[in-house]
Design an enzyme around this catalytic site. Structure first.
Site, PDB file in Angstrom:
ATOM      1  N   GLY A   1      43.063  28.187 -17.107  1.00  0.00           N
ATOM      2  CA  GLY A   1      42.414  28.571 -15.685  1.00  0.00           C
ATOM      3  C   GLY A   1      42.763  27.457 -14.743  1.00  0.00           C
ATOM      4  O   GLY A   1      43.841  27.039 -14.451  1.00  0.00           O
TER       5      GLY A   1
ATOM      6  N   ASP B   1      41.268  24.655 -14.232  1.00  0.00           N
ATOM      7  CA  ASP B   1      41.498  23.250 -14.879  1.00  0.00           C
ATOM      8  C   ASP B   1      43.153  22.808 -15.233  1.00  0.00           C
ATOM      9  O   ASP B   1      43.565  21.855 -14.761  1.00  0.00           O
ATOM     10  CB  ASP B   1      40.588  23.097 -15.949  1.00  0.00           C
ATOM     11  CG  ASP B   1      40.513  21.709 -16.596  1.00  0.00           C
ATOM     12  OD1 ASP B   1      40.909  20.833 -15.688  1.00  0.00           O
ATOM     13  OD2 ASP B   1      39.976  21.596 -17.542  1.00  0.00           O
TER      14      ASP B   1
ATOM     15  N   THR C   1      33.111  31.321 -13.281  1.00  0.00           N
ATOM     16  CA  THR C   1      33.188  32.671 -13.427  1.00  0.00           C
ATOM     17  C   THR C   1      34.538  33.533 -14.070  1.00  0.00           C
ATOM     18  O   THR C   1      34.743  34.657 -14.296  1.00  0.00           O
ATOM     19  CB  THR C   1      33.282  33.260 -11.788  1.00  0.00           C
ATOM     20  OG1 THR C   1      34.413  32.755 -11.165  1.00  0.00           O
ATOM     21  CG2 THR C   1      31.979  33.118 -11.158  1.00  0.00           C
TER      22      THR C   1
ATOM     23  N   ILE D   1      44.050  27.220  -5.307  1.00  0.00           N
ATOM     24  CA  ILE D   1      43.294  26.142  -4.915  1.00  0.00           C
ATOM     25  C   ILE D   1      44.178  24.794  -4.793  1.00  0.00           C
ATOM     26  O   ILE D   1      44.046  23.996  -4.209  1.00  0.00           O
ATOM     27  CB  ILE D   1      42.185  25.869  -5.856  1.00  0.00           C
ATOM     28  CG1 ILE D   1      41.284  24.789  -5.091  1.00  0.00           C
ATOM     29  CG2 ILE D   1      42.488  25.503  -7.304  1.00  0.00           C
ATOM     30  CD1 ILE D   1      39.853  24.734  -5.782  1.00  0.00           C
TER      31      ILE D   1
END
Length: 169
Positions: free
Chosen positions: A32, A34, A123, A11
Protein backbone atom coordinates in the site's frame (compact mmCIF):
# COMPACT_ATOMS: atom_id res chain seq x y z
CA UNK A 1 -5.17 28.05 11.93
CA UNK A 2 -4.46 25.00 9.82
CA UNK A 3 -5.96 24.77 6.33
CA UNK A 4 -7.35 21.31 5.55
CA UNK A 5 -7.66 20.02 1.99
CA UNK A 6 -8.86 16.79 0.40
CA UNK A 7 -6.83 15.93 -2.71
CA UNK A 8 -7.40 13.05 -5.10
CA UNK A 9 -3.95 11.76 -6.05
CA UNK A 10 -0.70 10.03 -5.24
CA UNK A 11 0.90 10.88 -1.90
CA UNK A 12 4.39 10.19 -3.28
CA UNK A 13 3.99 13.13 -5.68
CA UNK A 14 3.04 15.77 -3.10
CA UNK A 15 5.32 18.80 -2.88
CA UNK A 16 5.01 19.34 0.88
CA UNK A 17 7.42 19.51 3.78
CA UNK A 18 6.39 16.09 5.11
CA UNK A 19 4.40 13.12 3.89
CA UNK A 20 2.93 10.72 6.41
CA UNK A 21 3.53 7.05 5.79
CA UNK A 22 0.95 4.52 6.97
CA UNK A 23 3.80 2.24 8.02
CA UNK A 24 3.94 -1.20 9.50
CA UNK A 25 5.63 -1.56 12.88
CA UNK A 26 8.83 -3.00 11.37
CA UNK A 27 9.52 0.33 9.57
CA UNK A 28 11.03 -1.75 6.77
CA UNK A 29 8.45 -1.18 4.04
CA UNK A 30 5.39 -3.14 3.08
CA UNK A 31 2.36 -2.84 0.83
CA UNK A 32 0.00 0.00 0.00
CA UNK A 33 1.12 3.53 0.91
CA UNK A 34 4.13 2.15 2.82
CA UNK A 35 5.46 0.23 -0.18
CA UNK A 36 4.83 3.12 -2.57
CA UNK A 37 6.72 5.59 -0.36
CA UNK A 38 9.69 3.23 0.05
CA UNK A 39 9.81 2.40 -3.67
CA UNK A 40 9.59 5.97 -4.92
CA UNK A 41 11.63 7.50 -2.08
CA UNK A 42 14.53 5.13 -2.61
CA UNK A 43 17.03 3.37 -0.36
CA UNK A 44 17.74 6.40 1.81
CA UNK A 45 14.41 5.99 3.60
CA UNK A 46 15.00 2.31 4.30
CA UNK A 47 18.54 3.05 5.53
CA UNK A 48 17.24 5.55 8.08
CA UNK A 49 14.45 3.16 9.11
CA UNK A 50 17.05 0.43 9.69
CA UNK A 51 19.10 2.84 11.81
CA UNK A 52 15.98 3.63 13.89
CA UNK A 53 15.39 -0.11 14.38
CA UNK A 54 19.02 -0.54 15.46
CA UNK A 55 18.72 2.25 18.02
CA UNK A 56 15.53 3.26 19.84
CA UNK A 57 12.96 1.11 17.99
CA UNK A 58 14.48 -2.37 18.28
CA UNK A 59 11.03 -3.94 18.65
CA UNK A 60 9.51 -1.70 15.99
CA UNK A 61 7.36 1.40 16.13
CA UNK A 62 4.29 1.06 18.31
CA UNK A 63 0.75 1.55 17.06
CA UNK A 64 -0.20 5.23 17.29
CA UNK A 65 3.41 6.43 17.48
CA UNK A 66 5.25 8.49 14.85
CA UNK A 67 8.87 9.05 13.84
CA UNK A 68 10.52 10.93 10.96
CA UNK A 69 13.15 10.06 8.37
CA UNK A 70 14.45 11.66 5.22
CA UNK A 71 12.12 11.60 2.23
CA UNK A 72 14.86 10.39 -0.10
CA UNK A 73 13.83 11.02 -3.70
CA UNK A 74 10.31 12.20 -2.87
CA UNK A 75 9.48 15.89 -3.42
CA UNK A 76 8.93 16.22 0.35
CA UNK A 77 11.71 16.89 2.85
CA UNK A 78 10.67 14.27 5.39
CA UNK A 79 8.59 11.13 5.80
CA UNK A 80 6.72 10.80 9.08
CA UNK A 81 6.08 7.10 9.70
CA UNK A 82 3.08 6.16 11.85
CA UNK A 83 1.57 2.77 12.58
CA UNK A 84 -2.20 2.67 12.37
CA UNK A 85 -4.39 0.19 14.21
CA UNK A 86 -6.08 -2.78 12.57
CA UNK A 87 -9.89 -2.38 12.63
CA UNK A 88 -11.71 -4.55 15.15
CA UNK A 89 -15.45 -5.12 15.43
CA UNK A 90 -15.07 -6.12 19.09
CA UNK A 91 -12.60 -3.54 20.42
CA UNK A 92 -12.67 0.26 20.06
CA UNK A 93 -9.25 1.27 18.77
CA UNK A 94 -10.21 4.78 17.68
CA UNK A 95 -7.88 6.30 20.30
CA UNK A 96 -4.95 4.64 18.51
CA UNK A 97 -6.04 6.02 15.14
CA UNK A 98 -6.46 9.47 16.70
CA UNK A 99 -2.94 9.14 18.12
CA UNK A 100 -1.50 8.51 14.63
CA UNK A 101 -2.70 11.92 13.45
CA UNK A 102 -1.85 13.72 16.69
CA UNK A 103 1.65 12.23 16.97
CA UNK A 104 2.38 12.84 13.27
CA UNK A 105 1.52 16.52 13.74
CA UNK A 106 3.70 16.65 16.87
CA UNK A 107 6.64 15.28 14.88
CA UNK A 108 5.86 17.74 12.05
CA UNK A 109 5.96 20.59 14.57
CA UNK A 110 9.29 19.34 15.94
CA UNK A 111 10.68 19.34 12.37
CA UNK A 112 9.31 22.80 11.61
CA UNK A 113 7.12 21.49 8.79
CA UNK A 114 4.57 23.97 7.44
CA UNK A 115 2.78 21.51 5.13
CA UNK A 116 1.92 17.84 5.66
CA UNK A 117 0.25 15.26 3.42
CA UNK A 118 -1.65 12.42 5.11
CA UNK A 119 -3.07 9.24 3.61
CA UNK A 120 -6.29 7.76 5.01
CA UNK A 121 -4.49 5.83 7.76
CA UNK A 122 -5.68 2.27 8.49
CA UNK A 123 -8.43 2.33 5.83
CA UNK A 124 -6.66 -0.01 3.41
CA UNK A 125 -5.42 -3.46 4.39
CA UNK A 126 -6.10 -2.63 8.07
CA UNK A 127 -9.84 -2.51 7.12
CA UNK A 128 -10.86 0.61 9.05
CA UNK A 129 -14.23 1.77 7.63
CA UNK A 130 -13.51 4.74 5.35
CA UNK A 131 -16.31 7.01 6.63
CA UNK A 132 -15.20 6.57 10.24
CA UNK A 133 -11.51 6.87 9.35
CA UNK A 134 -12.22 10.15 7.55
CA UNK A 135 -14.21 11.47 10.52
CA UNK A 136 -11.45 10.64 12.99
CA UNK A 137 -8.77 12.13 10.73
CA UNK A 138 -10.54 15.42 10.12
CA UNK A 139 -11.78 15.87 13.70
CA UNK A 140 -8.34 15.12 15.13
CA UNK A 141 -6.45 17.48 12.84
CA UNK A 142 -8.99 20.23 13.49
CA UNK A 143 -8.68 19.83 17.26
CA UNK A 144 -4.90 19.52 17.62
CA UNK A 145 -2.89 22.65 18.26
CA UNK A 146 -0.17 22.73 15.61
CA UNK A 147 2.05 25.18 13.79
CA UNK A 148 1.51 23.26 10.54
CA UNK A 149 -0.29 25.63 8.17
CA UNK A 150 -1.57 23.16 5.56
CA UNK A 151 -2.73 19.56 5.90
CA UNK A 152 -3.60 17.66 2.75
CA UNK A 153 -5.47 14.41 2.94
CA UNK A 154 -4.26 12.71 -0.22
CA UNK A 155 -6.78 10.10 -1.29
CA UNK A 156 -6.16 7.43 -3.89
CA UNK A 157 -9.77 6.51 -4.67
CA UNK A 158 -12.95 8.45 -5.40
CA UNK A 159 -14.68 6.75 -2.45
CA UNK A 160 -11.98 7.96 -0.05
CA UNK A 161 -12.04 11.44 -1.54
CA UNK A 162 -15.82 11.66 -1.12
CA UNK A 163 -15.61 10.38 2.47
CA UNK A 164 -13.23 13.22 3.38
CA UNK A 165 -15.22 15.81 1.40
CA UNK A 166 -18.27 14.84 3.48
CA UNK A 167 -16.47 16.43 6.47
CA UNK A 168 -16.36 19.90 4.96
CA UNK A 169 -13.13 19.69 2.99
Amino acid sequence: MVELLAVRGDITEQDVDAVVNAANSSLLGGGGVDGAIHRKGGPEILAECRALRASQYGRGLGTGQAVATTAGRLPARWVIHTVGPVWSETEDRSDLLTSCYRESLRVADDLGAASVAFPAISTGIFRWPMADGARIAVETVRSVGTSVREVRFVLFSDDAYQAFRAHGL
